[in-house]
Scaffold this motif. Structure first.
Motif, PDB file in Angstrom:
ATOM      1  N   THR A 212       0.845  -1.199   0.000  1.00  0.00           N
ATOM      2  CA  THR A 212       0.000   0.000   0.000  1.00  0.00           C
ATOM      3  C   THR A 212       0.880   1.248   0.000  1.00  0.00           C
ATOM      4  O   THR A 212       1.768   1.382   0.836  1.00  0.00           O
TER       5      THR A 212
ATOM      6  N   CYS B 172       0.640   5.461   0.103  1.00  0.00           N
ATOM      7  CA  CYS B 172      -0.236   6.609   0.345  1.00  0.00           C
ATOM      8  C   CYS B 172       0.416   7.857  -0.223  1.00  0.00           C
ATOM      9  O   CYS B 172       1.567   8.168   0.112  1.00  0.00           O
TER      10      CYS B 172
ATOM     11  N   HIS C 155      -8.716   2.003   3.442  1.00  0.00           N
ATOM     12  CA  HIS C 155      -7.569   1.209   3.919  1.00  0.00           C
ATOM     13  C   HIS C 155      -7.873  -0.287   3.908  1.00  0.00           C
ATOM     14  O   HIS C 155      -6.994  -1.100   3.649  1.00  0.00           O
TER      15      HIS C 155
ATOM     16  N   SER D 129      -7.503  -4.935  -2.453  1.00  0.00           N
ATOM     17  CA  SER D 129      -7.094  -4.494  -3.791  1.00  0.00           C
ATOM     18  C   SER D 129      -6.994  -5.711  -4.699  1.00  0.00           C
ATOM     19  O   SER D 129      -6.538  -6.772  -4.285  1.00  0.00           O
TER      20      SER D 129
ATOM     21  N   LYS E 111      -1.538  -1.148  -4.120  1.00  0.00           N
ATOM     22  CA  LYS E 111      -2.684  -0.229  -3.956  1.00  0.00           C
ATOM     23  C   LYS E 111      -2.125   1.160  -3.714  1.00  0.00           C
ATOM     24  O   LYS E 111      -1.297   1.348  -2.818  1.00  0.00           O
TER      25      LYS E 111
END
Ligand SMILES: Nc1ncnc2c1ncn2[C@@H]1O[C@H](COP(=O)(O)OP(=O)(O)O)[C@@H](O)[C@H]1O
Ligand SMILES: O=c1ccn([C@H]2C[C@H](O)[C@@H](COP(=O)(O)O)O2)c(=O)[nH]1
Length: 254
Positions: free
Chosen positions: A48, A50, A117, A121, A126
């Motif tokens: 992940t 961000c 969150h 995915s 992601k």
């Protein structure tokens, strides 16, 4: 807290939320296994990222650019929900009267970010726009520090945030920080013309910038949940694309 204690806490929550707002029932079903255990397990083998940055720093544009990448799924910030939850506009209300509506907005931001969150995915990578961490460490913090959020609201949000981050795996593998000057964001914000944001002064963007810098650059405020890749985003779109291509390998290897 043990898994069974957390599961019992989740079950209590399910009982309390009889008419859940849009999205919360799907979060709960994701957090609970059929045996009632809290899902503390991360999607194995998936990562992940961000993308963080000030308002109008270019996060959505960054996600749009990477949206064509194979093996990567982008999940934009759920701003549309913040502007319209069952006919109400908590984002607009917050900008009109932050003291009255800050808690309302940030509670909903926290819920909808939790939703993003925990959304599985389909791709190995992601890429999310912002995070539950920046919602708390930047926006809630700013409301509180600027004297616009009553202490009781701040404390309640903090208790929620602490419970969520302690009991649910929201781990992040890389933060891409689009670092801009507040002045650049101010120009871009004016150009974007989002109605609710017409009241935002440069000082507000400077305060958000300061909190981002303390968090991700100075590392003096709150825990940083992942390595940070800093990208100078005060550049033209063409230069940004060049930056993205230069950093593509690092980003995809997260
Ligand atoms: N590098 C850039 N140079 C000039 N304008 C930009 C750049 N990146 C984004 N913009 C424009 O600035 C505005 C805000 O960008 P956006 O991607 O929506 O920011 P964010 O998602 O961070 O709020 C949009 O109108 C967008 O087209
Ligand atoms: O926790 C949050 C997150 C965002 N906001 C506000 C800031 C902006 O007005 C919009 C969306 O931000 P972008 O940077 O344009 O994506 O939502 C907030 O108040 N609290």
């Amino acid at each position: 807290m043990s898994l069974s204690a957390a599961a019992r806490a989740c079950c209590r929550l399910l009982t309390v939320i009889r008419c859940p707002p849009v999205g919360s029932s799907s979060i709960m079903s994701r957090l609970l296994h059929s045996d009632g255990q809290v899902n503390g397990l991360k999607n194995k083998g998936k990562s992940t990222i961000c993308v963080e940055g000030n308002i109008a720093s270019g996060k959505t544009s960054c996600l749009e650019y990477f949206s064509n990448t194979a093996n990567l799924e982008v999940m934009t910030e759920p701003v549309a929900k913040w502007r319209d939850v069952q006919g109400h506009n908590p984002l607009g209300l917050m900008y009109t009267d932050p003291t009255r509506w800050g808690l309302t907005l940030q509670t909903y931001v926290q819920l909808t970010m939790l939703d993003v969150h925990t959304k599985p995915s389909l791709s190995p990578v992601k890429m999310m726009e912002r995070s539950i961490h920046s919602a708390k460490y930047i926006f809630v913090e700013n409301l509180y520090k600027s004297g616009k959020m009553p202490e009781v609201d701040y404390v309640v949000l903090t208790e929620w945030f602490n419970w969520i981050t302690k009991n649910i795996d929201l781990s992040v593998d890389l933060i891409v920080y689009l670092r801009t000057s507040p002045e650049t964001c101010y120009q871009r914000l004016k150009m974007r013309c989002r109605e609710e944001e017409s009241v935002i002064p440069l000082e507000y963007l400077s305060a958000i910038h300061g909190l981002y810098e303390e968090w991700l650059i100075d590392r003096s405020s709150f825990p940083v949940p992942a390595p940070v890749l800093v990208i100078d985003a005060d550049k033209s779109m063409e230069e940004m694309i060049q930056h993205y291509e230069e950093n593509r390998g690092k980003i995809l290897a997260a």
